[in-house]
Design a protein around this motif. Structure first.
Motif, PDB file in Angstrom:
ATOM      1  N   TYR A 162      29.098  33.104  43.427  1.00 53.31           N
ATOM      2  CA  TYR A 162      28.664  34.437  42.970  1.00 53.31           C
ATOM      3  C   TYR A 162      27.818  34.248  41.719  1.00 53.31           C
ATOM      4  O   TYR A 162      28.277  33.667  40.733  1.00 53.31           O
ATOM      5  CB  TYR A 162      29.868  35.311  42.601  1.00 53.31           C
ATOM      6  N   TYR A 163      26.582  34.748  41.762  1.00 53.04           N
ATOM      7  CA  TYR A 163      25.660  34.545  40.635  1.00 53.04           C
ATOM      8  C   TYR A 163      24.628  35.665  40.665  1.00 53.04           C
ATOM      9  O   TYR A 163      24.325  36.210  41.742  1.00 53.04           O
ATOM     10  CB  TYR A 163      24.979  33.171  40.788  1.00 53.04           C
ATOM     11  N   SER A 164      24.097  35.997  39.507  1.00 50.61           N
ATOM     12  CA  SER A 164      23.197  37.165  39.404  1.00 50.61           C
ATOM     13  C   SER A 164      22.066  37.159  40.428  1.00 50.61           C
ATOM     14  O   SER A 164      21.677  38.214  40.921  1.00 50.61           O
ATOM     15  CB  SER A 164      22.603  37.231  38.003  1.00 50.61           C
ATOM     16  N   THR A 165      21.493  35.988  40.715  1.00 54.58           N
ATOM     17  CA  THR A 165      20.329  35.944  41.605  1.00 54.58           C
ATOM     18  C   THR A 165      20.693  35.590  43.048  1.00 54.58           C
ATOM     19  O   THR A 165      19.798  35.355  43.861  1.00 54.58           O
ATOM     20  CB  THR A 165      19.283  34.936  41.088  1.00 54.58           C
ATOM     21  N   HIS A 166      21.980  35.535  43.378  1.00 59.73           N
ATOM     22  CA  HIS A 166      22.373  35.211  44.755  1.00 59.73           C
ATOM     23  C   HIS A 166      22.495  36.478  45.594  1.00 59.73           C
ATOM     24  O   HIS A 166      23.228  37.402  45.238  1.00 59.73           O
ATOM     25  CB  HIS A 166      23.714  34.462  44.775  1.00 59.73           C
ATOM     26  N   SER A 167      21.779  36.508  46.715  1.00 57.00           N
ATOM     27  CA  SER A 167      21.873  37.644  47.643  1.00 57.00           C
ATOM     28  C   SER A 167      23.216  37.578  48.380  1.00 57.00           C
ATOM     29  O   SER A 167      23.855  36.523  48.397  1.00 57.00           O
ATOM     30  CB  SER A 167      20.732  37.557  48.660  1.00 57.00           C
ATOM     31  N   PRO A 168      23.616  38.686  49.015  1.00 58.49           N
ATOM     32  CA  PRO A 168      24.866  38.658  49.797  1.00 58.49           C
ATOM     33  C   PRO A 168      24.874  37.531  50.837  1.00 58.49           C
ATOM     34  O   PRO A 168      25.896  36.888  51.051  1.00 58.49           O
ATOM     35  CB  PRO A 168      24.883  40.040  50.470  1.00 58.49           C
ATOM     36  N   GLU A 169      23.721  37.259  51.459  1.00 58.43           N
ATOM     37  CA  GLU A 169      23.651  36.192  52.468  1.00 58.43           C
ATOM     38  C   GLU A 169      23.884  34.824  51.820  1.00 58.43           C
ATOM     39  O   GLU A 169      24.562  33.963  52.378  1.00 58.43           O
ATOM     40  CB  GLU A 169      22.275  36.178  53.157  1.00 58.43           C
ATOM     41  N   MET A 170      23.273  34.626  50.662  1.00 59.88           N
ATOM     42  CA  MET A 170      23.457  33.347  49.959  1.00 59.88           C
ATOM     43  C   MET A 170      24.926  33.173  49.578  1.00 59.88           C
ATOM     44  O   MET A 170      25.502  32.089  49.730  1.00 59.88           O
ATOM     45  CB  MET A 170      22.579  33.295  48.697  1.00 59.88           C
ATOM     46  N   ILE A 171      25.544  34.247  49.101  1.00 64.32           N
ATOM     47  CA  ILE A 171      26.960  34.160  48.706  1.00 64.32           C
ATOM     48  C   ILE A 171      27.806  33.762  49.923  1.00 64.32           C
ATOM     49  O   ILE A 171      28.652  32.868  49.833  1.00 64.32           O
ATOM     50  CB  ILE A 171      27.443  35.498  48.091  1.00 64.32           C
ATOM     51  N   ASP A 213      24.400  44.282  41.051  1.00 63.87           N
ATOM     52  CA  ASP A 213      25.293  44.254  42.208  1.00 63.87           C
ATOM     53  C   ASP A 213      26.255  43.061  42.223  1.00 63.87           C
ATOM     54  O   ASP A 213      26.932  42.806  43.208  1.00 63.87           O
ATOM     55  CB  ASP A 213      24.475  44.278  43.505  1.00 63.87           C
ATOM     56  N   LEU A 214      26.320  42.334  41.112  1.00 62.18           N
ATOM     57  CA  LEU A 214      27.244  41.198  41.066  1.00 62.18           C
ATOM     58  C   LEU A 214      28.687  41.711  40.963  1.00 62.18           C
ATOM     59  O   LEU A 214      28.954  42.672  40.239  1.00 62.18           O
ATOM     60  CB  LEU A 214      26.920  40.315  39.853  1.00 62.18           C
ATOM     61  N   ALA A 215      29.595  41.079  41.684  1.00 66.19           N
ATOM     62  CA  ALA A 215      31.019  41.439  41.603  1.00 66.19           C
ATOM     63  C   ALA A 215      31.834  40.173  41.859  1.00 66.19           C
ATOM     64  O   ALA A 215      31.880  39.676  42.981  1.00 66.19           O
ATOM     65  CB  ALA A 215      31.354  42.517  42.626  1.00 66.19           C
ATOM     66  N   VAL A 216      32.438  39.651  40.804  1.00 61.84           N
ATOM     67  CA  VAL A 216      33.218  38.419  40.915  1.00 61.84           C
ATOM     68  C   VAL A 216      34.695  38.799  40.900  1.00 61.84           C
ATOM     69  O   VAL A 216      35.197  39.310  39.899  1.00 61.84           O
ATOM     70  CB  VAL A 216      32.908  37.468  39.741  1.00 61.84           C
ATOM     71  N   PRO A 217      35.394  38.577  42.023  1.00 63.51           N
ATOM     72  CA  PRO A 217      36.790  39.027  42.109  1.00 63.51           C
ATOM     73  C   PRO A 217      37.736  38.208  41.229  1.00 63.51           C
ATOM     74  O   PRO A 217      37.581  36.990  41.098  1.00 63.51           O
ATOM     75  CB  PRO A 217      37.139  38.847  43.589  1.00 63.51           C
ATOM     76  N   LEU A 218      38.702  38.900  40.648  1.00 65.12           N
ATOM     77  CA  LEU A 218      39.675  38.267  39.746  1.00 65.12           C
ATOM     78  C   LEU A 218      40.466  37.142  40.413  1.00 65.12           C
ATOM     79  O   LEU A 218      40.826  36.162  39.770  1.00 65.12           O
ATOM     80  CB  LEU A 218      40.639  39.347  39.223  1.00 65.12           C
ATOM     81  N   ASP A 219      40.710  37.259  41.718  1.00 67.24           N
ATOM     82  CA  ASP A 219      41.595  36.277  42.360  1.00 67.24           C
ATOM     83  C   ASP A 219      41.047  34.850  42.334  1.00 67.24           C
ATOM     84  O   ASP A 219      41.793  33.884  42.428  1.00 67.24           O
ATOM     85  CB  ASP A 219      41.965  36.704  43.788  1.00 67.24           C
ATOM     86  N   ILE A 220      39.726  34.690  42.160  1.00 67.99           N
ATOM     87  CA  ILE A 220      39.197  33.318  42.106  1.00 67.99           C
ATOM     88  C   ILE A 220      39.692  32.592  40.852  1.00 67.99           C
ATOM     89  O   ILE A 220      39.795  31.375  40.843  1.00 67.99           O
ATOM     90  CB  ILE A 220      37.647  33.256  42.156  1.00 67.99           C
ATOM     91  N   LEU A 221      40.011  33.373  39.822  1.00 69.43           N
ATOM     92  CA  LEU A 221      40.483  32.734  38.592  1.00 69.43           C
ATOM     93  C   LEU A 221      41.842  32.070  38.838  1.00 69.43           C
ATOM     94  O   LEU A 221      42.100  30.958  38.367  1.00 69.43           O
ATOM     95  CB  LEU A 221      40.567  33.761  37.462  1.00 69.43           C
ATOM     96  N   GLN A 222      42.694  32.749  39.604  1.00 73.85           N
ATOM     97  CA  GLN A 222      43.990  32.152  39.919  1.00 73.85           C
ATOM     98  C   GLN A 222      43.814  30.900  40.775  1.00 73.85           C
ATOM     99  O   GLN A 222      44.483  29.887  40.567  1.00 73.85           O
ATOM    100  CB  GLN A 222      44.892  33.180  40.636  1.00 73.85           C
ATOM    101  N   ARG A 223      42.852  30.957  41.685  1.00 66.68           N
ATOM    102  CA  ARG A 223      42.603  29.777  42.530  1.00 66.68           C
ATOM    103  C   ARG A 223      42.114  28.600  41.685  1.00 66.68           C
ATOM    104  O   ARG A 223      42.469  27.448  41.929  1.00 66.68           O
ATOM    105  CB  ARG A 223      41.576  30.114  43.610  1.00 66.68           C
TER     106      ARG A 223
END
Ligand code: AMP
Ligand code: ZN
Ligand code: FE
Ligand code: FE
Length: 284
Positions: A219-228, A264-274
């Motif tokens: 997840y990064y500012s310039t990454h499109s949904p497809e890239m993600i 449109d960036l949205a980094v979910p909290l659960d990745i931090l636990q991972r």
């Protein structure tokens, strides 16, 4: 959904807000955690962590290491390393010396092109932290030589442009190892900036995974949904934790907002636990 941002810059490198201010802004933006990842410096971490404790926001200590790579920019993020560990500090010092040696040469080249500026002016722009090319860009803008940071890089400061000067960097494996050695978690930053084919990226990821890489910045500012989606699949194949962040720099990159990137960036909290689970696993 609870959101976080694991990639931000402060005045300890080329961000425009102090470490404490970035943490305050993260709380105000409604984020559940913020990672502070200055270029080749951990000088902002004590202040950021203290502010996080004060105001009740989780702060993830980090760093963004510059690594040698031909086809584009390679940055390796590190999280949760013991940033007081002597060998880690020595290596950061080597990178900082590389910058200090480079910067006067950029001034020379710009002067040679007829642009008047001094190292003192650039240093003043940095507010006492590490000097990076965005500080040169700000001086050039202030003096009317260019209109934007982009223009400064396109005309003068970017790789292959007339005022570009290379600086000392570690090889990617060494960057991964210096983070591991200090007990941290190495993550390949913004893979899109490597400008690799799919096969090229897979080969690189395989090599870095063998060296101990634990995550990839999907997840990064310039990454499109497809890239993600593609990067999430790559993480799955190589058993890497997908991480993410905006690369917030404050006024130095006006189009990037904390947490939401270009909107449109949205980094979910659960990745931090991972990510934290990898740290635990390492010590078992
Ligand atoms: P340095 O650490 O001095 O090599 O400069 C790296 C910084 O310059 C990073 O924060 C990049 O985001 C920024 N940067 C690199 N290329 C560009 C560009 N074309 N336009 C704007 N900023 C850039
Ligand atoms: Zn930067
Ligand atoms: Fe970066
Ligand atoms: Fe960055």
């Amino acid at each position: 959904m609870d959101l976080i941002d694991l990639h931000t810059h402060t005045t300890a490198s080329d961000g425009s807000f102090s470490p404490g201010r970035v943490v305050e802004l993260a709380l105000a933006a409604g984020l559940k955690a913020v990672g502070v990842t200055d270029h080749d410096s951990t000088d902002g971490l004590d202040e950021a962590l203290a502010k996080g404790r004060d105001i009740g926001l989780e702060v993830v200590p980090g760093v963004e290491i510059s690594a040698e790579f031909q086809s584009g920019t390679m940055h390796v993020l590190g999280y949760y390393m013991d940033y007081r560990e002597p060998e880690f500090k020595n290596r950061l010092t080597a990178l900082q010396d590389g910058r200090r040696n480079r910067n006067p040469n950029i001034v020379c080249k710009l002067n040679g092109l007829g642009l008047e500026l001094t190292m003192d002016e650039v240093r003043a722009e940095s507010g006492g932290g590490q000097v990076g090319r965005p500080h040169f860009a700000r001086v050039l803008i202030r003096k009317g030589y260019v209109a934007t940071t982009e223009e400064a890089f396109d005309l003068y400061l970017g790789k292959g442009r007339p005022a570009y000067v290379d600086k000392f960097r570690f090889f990617p494996r060494e960057a991964v190892q210096m983070i591991l050695q200090a007990g941290g978690l190495p993550v390949l930053a913004h893979p899109s900036t490597l400008k690799l084919s799919r096969e090229g990226l897979e080969a690189l990821v395989a090599e870095l995974k063998a060296a101990g890489l634990v995550g990839l910045e999907a997840y990064y500012s310039t990454h499109s949904p497809e890239m993600i989606e593609d990067y999430l699949a790559l993480c799955g194949r190589f058993d890497l934790v997908p991480t993410g962040g905006s690369d917030f720099h404050g006024e130095s990159k006006k189009d990037i907002s904390l947490g939401t990137g270009r909107g449109d960036l949205a980094v979910p909290l659960d990745i931090l636990q991972r990510l934290k689970n990898r740290s635990v696993a390492k010590h078992e």
